[in-house]
Design a protein around this motif. Structure first.
Motif, mmCIF file in Angstrom:
data_model
loop_
_atom_site.group_PDB
_atom_site.id
_atom_site.type_symbol
_atom_site.label_atom_id
_atom_site.label_comp_id
_atom_site.label_asym_id
_atom_site.label_seq_id
_atom_site.Cartn_x
_atom_site.Cartn_y
_atom_site.Cartn_z
ATOM 1 N N UNK A 1 0.830 -1.197 0.000
ATOM 2 C CA UNK A 1 0.000 0.000 0.000
ATOM 3 C C UNK A 1 0.873 1.259 0.000
ATOM 4 N N UNK A 2 0.401 2.249 -0.726
ATOM 5 C CA UNK A 2 1.177 3.486 -0.840
ATOM 6 C C UNK A 2 1.242 4.229 0.492
ATOM 7 N N UNK A 3 2.432 4.736 0.815
ATOM 8 C CA UNK A 3 2.616 5.529 2.028
ATOM 9 C C UNK A 3 2.950 6.957 1.610
ATOM 10 N N UNK A 4 2.063 7.853 1.942
ATOM 11 C CA UNK A 4 2.294 9.250 1.556
ATOM 12 C C UNK A 4 3.259 9.915 2.534
ATOM 13 N N UNK A 5 4.114 10.791 2.044
ATOM 14 C CA UNK A 5 4.978 11.537 2.970
ATOM 15 C C UNK A 5 4.146 12.548 3.742
ATOM 16 N N UNK A 6 4.758 13.105 4.778
ATOM 17 C CA UNK A 6 4.094 14.142 5.566
ATOM 18 C C UNK A 6 4.278 15.486 4.843
ATOM 19 N N UNK A 7 3.190 16.192 4.634
ATOM 20 C CA UNK A 7 3.270 17.480 3.940
ATOM 21 C C UNK A 7 2.788 18.568 4.894
ATOM 22 N N UNK A 8 3.636 19.547 5.135
ATOM 23 C CA UNK A 8 3.297 20.634 6.060
ATOM 24 C C UNK A 8 3.123 21.937 5.291
ATOM 25 N N UNK A 9 2.137 22.694 5.665
ATOM 26 C CA UNK A 9 1.909 24.046 5.129
ATOM 27 C C UNK A 9 2.075 24.145 3.611
ATOM 28 N N UNK A 70 8.058 9.549 5.141
ATOM 29 C CA UNK A 70 7.316 8.848 6.199
ATOM 30 C C UNK A 70 7.830 7.423 6.414
ATOM 31 N N UNK A 71 8.894 7.040 5.714
ATOM 32 C CA UNK A 71 9.431 5.682 5.863
ATOM 33 C C UNK A 71 10.952 5.741 6.050
ATOM 34 N N UNK A 110 7.719 -2.766 -5.878
ATOM 35 C CA UNK A 110 6.689 -2.346 -4.921
ATOM 36 C C UNK A 110 7.224 -1.225 -4.023
ATOM 37 N N UNK A 111 8.476 -1.335 -3.623
ATOM 38 C CA UNK A 111 9.051 -0.285 -2.767
ATOM 39 C C UNK A 111 9.170 1.032 -3.535
ATOM 40 N N UNK A 112 9.533 0.945 -4.792
ATOM 41 C CA UNK A 112 9.611 2.168 -5.617
ATOM 42 C C UNK A 112 8.223 2.791 -5.740
ATOM 43 N N UNK A 113 7.245 1.952 -6.025
ATOM 44 C CA UNK A 113 5.874 2.441 -6.267
ATOM 45 C C UNK A 113 5.223 2.973 -4.974
ATOM 46 N N UNK A 114 5.435 2.299 -3.870
ATOM 47 C CA UNK A 114 4.710 2.627 -2.642
ATOM 48 C C UNK A 114 5.375 3.684 -1.764
ATOM 49 N N UNK A 119 6.871 10.033 -2.454
ATOM 50 C CA UNK A 119 7.666 11.113 -1.861
ATOM 51 C C UNK A 119 8.026 12.145 -2.931
ATOM 52 N N UNK A 120 8.589 11.657 -4.036
ATOM 53 C CA UNK A 120 9.020 12.598 -5.077
ATOM 54 C C UNK A 120 7.825 13.286 -5.742
ATOM 55 N N UNK A 121 6.726 12.586 -5.841
ATOM 56 C CA UNK A 121 5.531 13.210 -6.441
ATOM 57 C C UNK A 121 5.052 14.369 -5.570
ATOM 58 N N UNK A 122 5.106 14.198 -4.246
ATOM 59 C CA UNK A 122 4.660 15.264 -3.338
ATOM 60 C C UNK A 122 5.569 16.489 -3.448
#
Ligand SMILES: [Zn+2]
Length: 242
Positions: A1-9, A70-71, A110-114, A119-122
Motif C-alpha cells: 500500500x502506498x505511504x504518503x509523505x508528511x506534507x506541512x503548510x 514517512x518511511x 513495490x518499494x519504488x511504487x509505494x 515522496x518525489x511526487x509530493x
C-alpha cells in the motif's frame, strides 16, 4: 500500500520548499523490521536523527511548505537514483540489513511504487505550483558524529552538486555565526544529490542540502534552536537578494 509523505503548510507564504528525505525510521510491519533490532532502528542507519524536528520547526518559523519522508531509508532511500547500489542498502555503516538481501524484482518495484515515487511526487507538486515565483529548495539532513569508526568535528555541512551558489551563501552565513562548516563534507553532493537535482537543479532553482551533526539536535529544544538559527541565516541571505 502506498505511504504518503508528511506534507506541512502546502500553502505557506514563504517562497521556499523544505525537503526532508530521512525524517522517519518507520518500517511497514510487512517487512518485519527488515530483520533488525529496535536499537538499530533507532540509530542513524535507519533515519536522520533530529532532521524531521528541524524541518518541522523551519516550516513553522518561516511559514513555508515542507515534505518529510514517512518511511525509513532502509526500506528505500529517496535520495538515491534508481540505479544506485544503495537505493535499498544491503549493508549500512557495517550493519547488514537481512530484509534487503537479494530482494526480488517484485519487492523492489513495490518499494519504488509505494514509498519512493509518492515522496518525489509530493515534492514535485509543491515545487511546480511555485515555479512562477522561483522558489528556493532546501534539503534538511543530519549526519552522525562517528561514522566508520571516525569522529567528526564539523557541526554543519552544506552540500551541492552542479550549482554551489546557495550552498556558498548559507555556509558562509553559518560560519559567520561561529559554526564549523563542512563544504561538501562529510558527504559530497557530487556523490548523492538525487532529491535536490530532481527538484531544484532540474528547474534551475536555487537549492542546497544542509546537514547538522545529529548529536547536536537529538532533543526537541535543540532542533528548534538550530531551526531558528537556520531561519535567521536564510533571512540574512535573502535580504542580500536571493
Ligand atoms: Zn539524510
Amino acid at each position: 500500500m502506498t505511504l504518503k509523505p508528511e506534507i506541512l503548510r502546502p500553502g505557506g507564504s514563504k517562497n521556499l520548499v523544505f525537503v526532508c528525505d530521512h525524517a522517519s525510521n518507520y518500517i511497514p510491519p510487512k517487512y518485519h523490521a527488515l530483520g533488525l533490532t529496535p536499537e538499530h532502528l533507532s540509530e542513524h542507519i535507519a533515519w536522520d536523527i533530529g532532521a524531521g524536528g528541524i524541518a518541522r520547526n523551519l516550516s513553522a518559523i518561516l511559514d513555508a511548505p515542507a515534505v518529510l519522508g514517512a518511511h525509513s531509508r532502509l526500506v528505500i532511500d529517496t535520495n538515491r537514483d534508481l540505479d544506485s547500489p544503495t537505493l535499498i542498502a544491503e549493508v549500512s555503516d557495517g550493519v547488514e540489513i537481512p530484509g534487503n538481501r537479494k530482494i526480488n524484482e517484485r519487492d523492489r518495484n513495490a518499494r519504488i511504487r509505494n514509498y519512493y515515487e509518492p515522496f518525489h511526487a509530493a515534492v514535485d507538486v509543491l515545487v511546480r505550483t511555485r515555479l512562477p515565483h522561483h522558489p528556493l529548495v532546501f534539503g534538511v539532513h543530519t549526519f552522525s558524529p562517528v561514522f566508520g569508526g571516525k569522529s567528526r568535528v564539523l557541526e554543519f555541512a552544506v552540500l551541492w552538486n552542479q550549482d554551489d551558489r546557495l550552498a556558498q551563501r548559507i555556509g558562509t552565513a553559518f560560519e559567520a555565526h561561529g559554526y564549523k562548516v563542512g563544504w561538501n563534507e562529510p558527504y559530497s553532493g557530487k556523490s548523492f544529490f538525487t532529491t535536490l537535482d530532481r527538484h531544484g537543479h532540474r528547474h534551475a532553482l536555487p537549492h542546497v542540502t544542509v546537514e547538522v551533526r545529529n548529536d547536536l539536535v537529538d532533543e526537541e529544544p535543540e532542533q528548534r534552536r538550530f531551526a531558528e538559527m537556520i531561519a535567521v541565516c536564510l533571512r540574512e541571505i535573502s535580504l542580500k537578494g536571493l
